[in-house]
Design an enzyme around this catalytic site. Structure first.
Site, PDB file in Angstrom:
ATOM      1  CG  ASP A  48      20.997  19.115  56.312  1.00 34.01           C
ATOM      2  OD1 ASP A  48      19.924  19.676  56.033  1.00 34.01           O
ATOM      3  OD2 ASP A  48      21.890  19.660  56.983  1.00 34.01           O
ATOM      4  CD  GLN A  70      17.527  21.711  58.475  1.00 33.53           C
ATOM      5  OE1 GLN A  70      18.291  22.523  57.947  1.00 33.53           O
ATOM      6  NE2 GLN A  70      17.746  20.416  58.487  1.00 33.53           N
ATOM      7  CG  ASP A  88      22.479  24.967  57.484  1.00 34.37           C
ATOM      8  OD1 ASP A  88      22.811  24.973  58.683  1.00 34.37           O
ATOM      9  OD2 ASP A  88      21.878  24.021  56.945  1.00 34.37           O
ATOM     10  CB  SER A  89      28.310  27.426  58.534  1.00 29.18           C
ATOM     11  OG  SER A  89      28.804  27.790  59.784  1.00 29.18           O
TER      12      SER A  89
HETATM   13  N1  AAT Z   1      21.413  21.871  58.253  1.00 28.53           N
HETATM   14  C1  AAT Z   1      21.729  21.825  59.621  1.00 28.53           C
HETATM   15  C2  AAT Z   1      23.068  21.423  59.922  1.00 28.53           C
HETATM   16  C3  AAT Z   1      24.198  22.153  59.835  1.00 28.53           C
HETATM   17  S1  AAT Z   1      25.039  21.668  58.523  1.00 28.53           S
HETATM   18  C4  AAT Z   1      26.491  22.521  58.337  1.00 28.53           C
HETATM   19  C5  AAT Z   1      27.125  22.096  57.006  1.00 28.53           C
HETATM   20  O1  AAT Z   1      28.135  23.052  56.673  1.00 28.53           O
HETATM   21  C6  AAT Z   1      27.823  20.723  57.003  1.00 28.53           C
HETATM   22  O2  AAT Z   1      27.202  19.898  56.054  1.00 28.53           O
HETATM   23  C7  AAT Z   1      29.273  21.047  56.631  1.00 28.53           C
HETATM   24  O3  AAT Z   1      29.885  20.059  55.827  1.00 28.53           O
HETATM   25  C8  AAT Z   1      29.100  22.364  55.879  1.00 28.53           C
HETATM   26  N2  AAT Z   1      30.311  23.197  55.788  1.00 28.53           N
HETATM   27  C9  AAT Z   1      31.256  23.389  56.738  1.00 28.53           C
HETATM   28  N3  AAT Z   1      32.213  24.214  56.289  1.00 28.53           N
HETATM   29  C10 AAT Z   1      31.864  24.577  55.018  1.00 28.53           C
HETATM   30  C11 AAT Z   1      32.456  25.418  54.036  1.00 28.53           C
HETATM   31  N4  AAT Z   1      33.607  26.053  54.273  1.00 28.53           N
HETATM   32  N5  AAT Z   1      31.817  25.572  52.848  1.00 28.53           N
HETATM   33  C12 AAT Z   1      30.651  24.926  52.599  1.00 28.53           C
HETATM   34  N6  AAT Z   1      30.047  24.123  53.505  1.00 28.53           N
HETATM   35  C13 AAT Z   1      30.640  23.940  54.698  1.00 28.53           C
HETATM   36  C14 AAT Z   1      24.582  23.189  60.844  1.00 28.53           C
HETATM   37  C15 AAT Z   1      24.713  22.625  62.232  1.00 28.53           C
HETATM   38  C16 AAT Z   1      24.973  23.629  63.336  1.00 28.53           C
HETATM   39  C17 AAT Z   1      25.552  22.956  64.566  1.00 28.53           C
HETATM   40  C18 AAT Z   1      25.564  23.804  65.781  1.00 28.53           C
HETATM   41  N7  AAT Z   1      26.285  23.216  66.898  1.00 28.53           N
END
Ligand code: AAT
Length: 292
Positions: free
Chosen positions: A89, A65, A159-160
Site C-alpha cells: 500500500d 504504519q 509489513d506482512s
Molecule cells: N501496510 C499495512 C498492511 C499490511 S499489508 C501486508 C502485505 O503483505 C500485503 O500487501 C500482502 O500482499 C503482502 N504479502 C503477503 N505475503 C507476502 C510475501 N510472501 N512477500 C511479499 N509480500 C507479501 C499488513 C496487515 C496486517 C493485518 C493484521 N491482521
C-alpha cells in the site's frame, strides 16, 4: 446487492468478528495470490481487505504504519539502506521517507494488485511511492531476501499479512535467518507480530525463533489499531550482533523540518514517549515474552 456491514471473519480469531458499516464497494478482484476488496466505510474511510482480513483503513492506518517504521528507524543512528517486505500500500514507504539519512529504500511486495488499488483508492498512503529513493520489486519476499548479499541493510521492515496465505513463510525460521543475514552488524528488524490478546502461541514461537537467530536483542512492542482484530497489534524488534541497540531509548528522533519528501501530512501517532511506552507489556504477556 451491497451488504450493509462488512464482518472480519477468520480462523485466526475464532468466535469474534469486528464489523464496519459499508457505504460503497469501490473494488472487488481476485489477484494471483488473494481476494482483494476495497470499500468505503461510514466510520473509518476507505478500507483495504485481503482474503477477508482488514489491512488498512484511512482513519487508523497511521497507528500501525508509523509505529512499524519509526520503532526500528528511530532506534539507530543514521539508517541508510532500508528494505520493506510486504507493505504494498506504500504507507511504510511514506513513513521511511521522513528520514533524511536514508539513501535507498527497496520494497518487495508479492501482489501488484495491492499496489494498484492503493494508488487509486488510498492516495495519502500510496504517496510513499513518490519518493525517488524507492525501488519497487514485485515478488515473494522470501525469495527476494535469499538473493540479498550479506550485510546489505541497516533496517528490514516486514509489513506482512497474517500467517495464512502468501505470508505464511514470513513467520518461519528460515525467513528470519535470511533477514539476519541481510542486515549489517547492529542492524535492526521490525516485523508484524500479531496480537497479545489473540495470538500468544504464535508470538511465543516467534520470540523463541528470534532468540536463536538475533544475537543483539529481541523485544516485543505493541500499538492500538481499532480496526485490527482485538484492537491491538504487535511487532518483533530485533538486532543482530554488533553495536548494541537499546530499542526502548530512541536515539534518532524525526526532524520533520528536514523531511526530504514533503508531499505528505505531519506525523499523527508516533512520538518518543509512545516509542518507549510501546515496550511495556501487560503481566500475562510479559510472563510469556520476557521470561521464557
Ligand atoms: N501496510 C499495512 C498492511 C499490511 S499489508 C501486508 C502485505 O503483505 C500485503 O500487501 C500482502 O500482499 C503482502 N504479502 C503477503 N505475503 C507476502 C510475501 N510472501 N512477500 C511479499 N509480500 C507479501 C499488513 C496487515 C496486517 C493485518 C493484521 N491482521
Amino acid at each position: 446487492i451491497i451488504p450493509e456491514w462488512f464482518s472480519e471473519i477468520s480462523p485466526m480469531w475464532p468466535g469474534e468478528a469486528h464489523s464496519l458499516k459499508v457505504e460503497k464497494i469501490l473494488f472487488q478482484g481476485k489477484s494471483e495470490y488473494q481476494d482483494v476488496l476495497v470499500f468505503q466505510s461510514s466510520a473509518y474511510g476507505n478500507v483495504l481487505v485481503l482474503d477477508g482480513a482488514i489491512q488498512i483503513t484511512e482513519r487508523d492506518e497511521c497507528a500501525y504504519q508509523e509505529m512499524i517504521t519509526h520503532l526500528p528507524l528511530c532506534s539507530i543512528l543514521n539508517p541508510k539502506k532500508v528494505l520493506v517486505i510486504g507493505g504494498g500500500d506504500g504507507g511504510v514507504l511514506r513513513e521511511v521517507s521522513r528520514h533524511s539519512s536514508v539513501e535507498h529504500i527497496d520494497i518487495c511486495e508479492i501482489d501488484a494488485m495491492v499496489v494498484e488499488v492503493a494508488k487509486k483508492f488510498f492516495p495519502d498512503v500510496a504517496v510513499g511511492y513518490e519518493d525517488p529513493r524507492v525501488s519497487l520489486h514485485i515478488g515473494d519476499g522470501v525469495a527476494f531476501l535469499k538473493a540479498v548479499p550479506e550485510g546489505t541493510y541497516d533496517v528490514v521492515i516486514v509489513d506482512s499479512s497474517d500467517p495464512i496465505g502468501p505470508a505464511q513463510e514470513l513467520f518461519e525460521k528460515p525467513f528470519f535467518e535470511s533477514v539476519a543475514k541481510a542486515l549489517r552488524p547492529g542492524g535492526v528488524v521490525c516485523t508484524q507480530a500479531e496480537s497479545i490478546w489473540l495470538h500468544m502461541h504464535i508470538i511465543e514461537e516467534i520470540v523463541s525463533v528470534c532468540r536463536q537467530i538475533f544475537k543483539g536483542s529481541v523485544n516485543y512492542a505493541w500499538t492500538t489499531v481499532p480496526t485490527y482484530p482485538s484492537g491491538v497489534i504487535g511487532f518483533m524488534l530485533c538486532s543482530t550482533e554488533g553495536p548494541p541497540v537499546d530499542f526502548q531509548r530512541p536515539v534518532n528522533p524525526i526532524d520533520e523540518n528536514k523531511d526530504p519528501c514533503k508531499a505528505k501530512g505531519p506525523l499523527k501517532f508516533y512520538n518518543s514517549e509512545i516509542h518507549s511506552a510501546a515496550f511495556c507489556l501487560p503481566t500475562f504477556a510479559k510472563r510469556v515474552i520476557n521470561f521464557n
